[in-house]
Structure formats: C-alpha cells, structure tokens
Design a protein around this motif. Structure first.
Motif, mmCIF file in Angstrom:
data_model
loop_
_atom_site.group_PDB
_atom_site.id
_atom_site.type_symbol
_atom_site.label_atom_id
_atom_site.label_comp_id
_atom_site.label_asym_id
_atom_site.label_seq_id
_atom_site.Cartn_x
_atom_site.Cartn_y
_atom_site.Cartn_z
ATOM 1 N N GLU A 118 0.827 -1.203 0.000
ATOM 2 C CA GLU A 118 0.000 0.000 0.000
ATOM 3 C C GLU A 118 0.864 1.257 0.000
ATOM 4 O O GLU A 118 0.517 2.268 -0.625
ATOM 5 N N LEU A 119 1.992 1.208 0.706
ATOM 6 C CA LEU A 119 2.907 2.344 0.694
ATOM 7 C C LEU A 119 3.422 2.591 -0.720
ATOM 8 O O LEU A 119 3.470 3.733 -1.196
ATOM 9 N N ALA A 120 3.826 1.523 -1.396
ATOM 10 C CA ALA A 120 4.394 1.644 -2.737
ATOM 11 C C ALA A 120 3.373 2.140 -3.757
ATOM 12 O O ALA A 120 3.732 2.825 -4.726
ATOM 13 N N GLN A 121 2.102 1.816 -3.558
ATOM 14 C CA GLN A 121 1.053 2.190 -4.512
ATOM 15 C C GLN A 121 0.504 3.597 -4.296
ATOM 16 O O GLN A 121 -0.238 4.113 -5.137
ATOM 17 N N ALA A 122 0.881 4.224 -3.197
ATOM 18 C CA ALA A 122 0.360 5.558 -2.888
ATOM 19 C C ALA A 122 0.839 6.572 -3.924
ATOM 20 O O ALA A 122 1.913 6.432 -4.519
ATOM 21 N N THR A 123 0.050 7.610 -4.119
ATOM 22 C CA THR A 123 0.388 8.652 -5.087
ATOM 23 C C THR A 123 0.136 10.030 -4.485
ATOM 24 O O THR A 123 -0.409 10.156 -3.376
ATOM 25 N N GLY A 124 0.533 11.070 -5.236
ATOM 26 C CA GLY A 124 0.238 12.445 -4.836
ATOM 27 C C GLY A 124 0.846 12.843 -3.513
ATOM 28 O O GLY A 124 1.975 12.472 -3.176
ATOM 29 N N GLN A 125 0.047 13.579 -2.716
ATOM 30 C CA GLN A 125 0.529 14.104 -1.448
ATOM 31 C C GLN A 125 0.838 12.994 -0.454
ATOM 32 O O GLN A 125 1.744 13.127 0.374
ATOM 33 N N VAL A 126 0.085 11.905 -0.515
ATOM 34 C CA VAL A 126 0.349 10.777 0.396
ATOM 35 C C VAL A 126 1.748 10.226 0.152
ATOM 36 O O VAL A 126 2.484 9.904 1.099
ATOM 37 N N ALA A 127 2.143 10.119 -1.116
ATOM 38 C CA ALA A 127 3.484 9.625 -1.438
ATOM 39 C C ALA A 127 4.563 10.558 -0.896
ATOM 40 O O ALA A 127 5.612 10.101 -0.420
ATOM 41 N N VAL A 128 4.291 11.868 -0.957
ATOM 42 C CA VAL A 128 5.244 12.837 -0.422
ATOM 43 C C VAL A 128 5.400 12.660 1.087
ATOM 44 O O VAL A 128 6.514 12.686 1.627
ATOM 45 N N VAL A 129 4.270 12.472 1.780
ATOM 46 C CA VAL A 129 4.303 12.255 3.229
ATOM 47 C C VAL A 129 5.070 10.971 3.557
ATOM 48 O O VAL A 129 5.887 10.934 4.485
ATOM 49 N N ILE A 130 4.823 9.921 2.792
ATOM 50 C CA ILE A 130 5.507 8.648 3.020
ATOM 51 C C ILE A 130 7.021 8.812 2.871
ATOM 52 O O ILE A 130 7.799 8.342 3.712
#
Length: 489
Positions: A118-130
């Motif tokens: 789920e971490l790897a599939q995140a996009t946009g702002q969520v990916a930046v936070v990760i």
C-alpha cells in the motif's frame, strides 16, 4: 631476538588474536553500514518513493552525527578504557542497525496504511508524506548507528597502541582496517539475498545481530597486556620495546601517564595535520561505499541482486582487501632498509598511495569508450575504483598510525576522535553535495566533459575524489614536515 625470550619459553603471540578481534569488529561495522546502500535502490526506494536527494540527506546526516560523536567518542574510550568502551560502542551501533527494520512499521502507522504494498502504490501528497516520514525514521536509526560506530576506530587504534610496538602498528592497523574491505566484500553476497528472500527488514536484523555475538567474545578475550593471562613476559617485552628508545623526559611521561586536556589537543599542529588528512579523504571512501551500487544501476543498469552486480561489487572489495594489507607493510620496509623514523616512513608511503586515486579520473571516460561491451563495460570503472579504494585503505592504515607515533597513549583515542570528526564533516559535505548534484544533473540534463545528466554528476565527484589525497598529503606535510612527538608538560 634473544632478549625477547625468557624462562617462560617461546614468546606468545596473543596480540594477533586481539588484532583479529579488531578485524571482526571492523568487518561488522562496515556490514552494518552497507545494508542501506545495498537495499535502498532496489527495495526501499520504490516502497517509500525516494530519490537520490533523500538518500543523500540520510547519508549526510549520518556523516555529521558520526563526526560530532567521533569528537567525544575518543574521549569516552580514554575515560572508559578499551574493554568497556568497545562494548558500549558495538552494543549501541548493533541496536541502531536493527532499528532500521522498524522504519516501515512506523511509516505505515503514521500514514494509516497497512502494508508495504500500500505504501508503494500511494500517489500524490500521500506519497510525499511517506517519503518524508520514512526518511526521518531512517535518519533516527542512522543517528543511533552513527553514535555507536563512532567508537570503533578510537577504540581499535587505542588497543593497537596497547598491544603493538610502533614498527608493527601500521601493519596491524592495515589488518584490522581491512575488515572494512571484508565487510564491504561480504555485503553484496549476503545482504541483497537476505533482502530478496526475507525482506529488507530482515537484512538489517540479521547483520545487526552479529555485533551482539562479538560482544560475548570480547568480554572473555580482552584485557590489557600486563593483565592478560594469555600474554607472557616475553611478549610484553616485545610490545614495550619502544621504551628503550625514549628520552629521559619521555620515560617519565610514560610512567606518569599524563593526560592532555581535551581542548589542548587542538593546540598541536600534529592534531590539525591528522584532522585535515581525514577531512580530505574519508568522504572519498564513504562516497564509493554508499554510492557504487547506485552508480552501477544508473550508468550500466546493473542491480545488486543480479549475478553481474554481485560479481562487480565483490571484485571491487576483493581487490581492495588484498592490496590494502600490503599498504600497511610498506612503511616497515622503508624503516628496515633506510633506518628512517616511523613518521617519515609513513609519510613517504602515503605520498605513494596518494597518486593511485588519480586513476579514478579515467573510470567514466573508459566506461563510455567501451560502451559497446554493454553491461560488461562496468568492469573497467569498477577495477579503477578498486585501485583508488585500495590506496585509501593503505593511506588510512598509515594516517591512523601517525597518532601513535606522536601522541602519548593516554591521548590516542581522543586524537583519533578529533580526526574522525573531521573525516565525518568531509563525508557529510560529499554525501549531501553528491545527492543534490545527481538530482540537479538529471533534471537539468547538465553536461560536463562529454557526459550528460547523472553520469555528468558522477564524473564531477570522481574528479574530486581523484585529487583529494594529494591535497591532503601536501597540507599534512606542511603542518608537520618532520617527526616531532608531543611532550605533555
């Protein structure tokens, strides 16, 4: 050699057992340090959405924390003593190494996701936070690793001075220092396999646990030479043979074990010579240690989990391991043939070693010239980098030994720590600069000497690495042109 024997019979050689323990500690030290560089590009980077700037920031903070801790680690080792000080150091860094495995769990909890997928599939702002949260988690674990690892070399150099006469110290140092090469040699054969089959987290845990095993052996095997039940009087005479060459003033100092106040260490040119030599050159070694796997992937599309990738990294550090040990022997040869003092012999050897990194200048051009070889063209830059890294390890063994030549034993760990701090600062500048340069070169498609994008950035860093040793040697020689031991008043 007859005066080295007594009624107890043949001289024991327990000092080499202690040297072996220092070798294994340094091997573990560099294994722990290598786990991130061998897992981030293929496993961690896609999971946490990193780029070279994230990796460069983590390495830069590790370097500066290591530098700050080195400043005080030497004093801590001098205060605690070699046995307890070393135990604390390796215990802390082993715990820090294992803590890297928790970074994914902490990131998942923070962003509210339930798995690495789920971490790897995140996009946009969520990916930046990760990417941001995970980076800070790794920084925290890296800081604990740096805190403990800062104690390794001050403790090892102090133990070497306790167990070896001056004429043998560079060779003994080159042997235990080759543990860095062996650690880097074993890393590509073990870490990618652990990460691929059991997850990158398990790679950190398994490698980190090795330090706790070492601690068990150290508790039972180490004591100061005169307290050790494994060292006979003949070996003690051999270890302490330098006392025969001391002046009356130095003999009194040796007996009284006078200590140099910490801040007074900075008043000696000998301290600044050692520190500048470390500042100019440590960053070179750490750059190749941390970035070579990424360089192979960027330049030649070779991953460390591939057979060719493992073979390249293994060959690099195999060459370093073999050649660097002989680098510590060279000053002994100079001493035996010319009768020169240890410092003069070491500086002569270091000048020779300083020319070999110039070969790194040809790594990129020759790699491009033989581009029609495909991935196998990577062998040329890897071999040239290996020669440069071999020169670094030989240089390192000798620059460490200059401390024992000029400072009393009570100050050796402190001076080592000061030099280590300088080396850490140099590495921090190199790591941060390299990470930012590679991202900028890629985004702006920068050109330099016929290279474009990230390859241009790598060539710039290679040029800096090539000349660093000659600059370092020149300044060291200017500050301390001749052998001049520090006399504590």
């Amino acid at each position: 050699m007859s005066n080295i024997k007594n009624a107890q019979g043949k001289m024991t050689n327990y000092r080499w057992t202690i040297c072996a323990m220092l070798f294994f500690a340094t091997t573990i030290n560099y294994l722990d340090r290598q786990v991130l560089s061998l897992t981030w590009d293929e496993f961690i980077k896609p999971e946490f959405h990193w780029n070279e700037e994230h990796f460069g920031n983590i390495n830069a903070i590790f370097s500066i924390v290591y530098a700050i801790c080195m400043l005080f680690a030497g004093r801590f080792i001098d205060w605690m003593g070699s046995k307890k000080g070393f135990l604390w150091a390796i215990g802390v860094w082993s715990a820090g190494a294992c803590m890297h495995a928790l970074c994914g769990i902490v990131t998942e909890q923070y962003v509210g996701l339930g798995s690495a997928a789920e971490l790897a599939q995140a996009t946009g702002q969520v990916a930046v936070v990760i990417s941001t949260v995970s980076m800070y988690c790794f920084i925290a674990a890296r800081c604990i690793l740096a805190l403990g690892e800062a104690g390794n070399f001050p403790a090892a150099i102090k133990v070497t001075a306790e167990y070896f006469p001056k004429k043998d110290r560079a060779f003994a140092t080159s042997i235990f220092n080759s543990g860095a090469s062996i650690g880097a040699l074993a890393a590509p054969l073990t870490i990618p396999i652990l990460a691929k089959h059991f997850g990158w987290e398990m790679a950190f845990i398994v490698i980190g646990a090795l330090g706790f095993i070492w601690m068990g052996f150290w508790v039972f095997l180490y004591d100061a030479p005169r307290k050790s039940k494994f060292v006979n009087e003949a070996e003690i005479e051999y270890i302490e043979q330098d006392k025969n060459d001391l002046t009356a003033e130095e003999v009194i100092q040796e007996k009284e074990e006078k200590k140099i106040p910490f801040w007074k260490c900075f008043s000696y040119k000998q301290t600044w010579a050692f520190a500048f030599g470390k500042f100019m050159t440590d960053g070179v070694w750490w750059f190749f240690l941390f970035w070579t796997p990424t360089y192979l992937n960027t330049q030649f599309n070779i991953k460390t989990t591939e057979g060719l990738g493992m073979a390249l990294i293994f060959t690099l550090y195999a060459i370093v391991t073999v050649l660097s040990i002989y680098g510590g022997k060279l000053p002994t040869i100079f001493i035996q043939r010319s009768g020169s003092n240890p410092y003069a012999a070491r500086m002569k050897a270091m000048l020779i070693f300083a020319f070999f990194p110039l070969l790194v200048l040809f790594a990129q051009p020759l790699g491009m010239y033989f581009a029609d070889w495909g991935k196998h063209a990577a062998w040329i830059p890897v071999i040239l980098i290996a020669i440069g890294c071999s020169a670094h390890q030989a240089w390192s063994a000798n620059i460490f030994s200059t401390i024992g030549d000029m400072f009393p034993k009570s100050a050796i760990a402190s001076i080592t720590g000061i030099g280590g701090m300088a080396g850490g600062i140099g590495s921090m500048i190199m790591q941060k600069g390299a990470g930012n340069l590679f991202v900028y070169a890629d985004e702006a498609q920068m050109t330099f000497m016929g290279f474009q994008g990230k390859p241009a950035g790598y060539f710039i860093i290679f040029c800096i690495c090539a000349v660093a040793y000659l600059i370092g040697w020149t300044v060291m020689k200017s500050l301390v042109p001749k052998y001049k031991p520090v006399i504590v008043e």
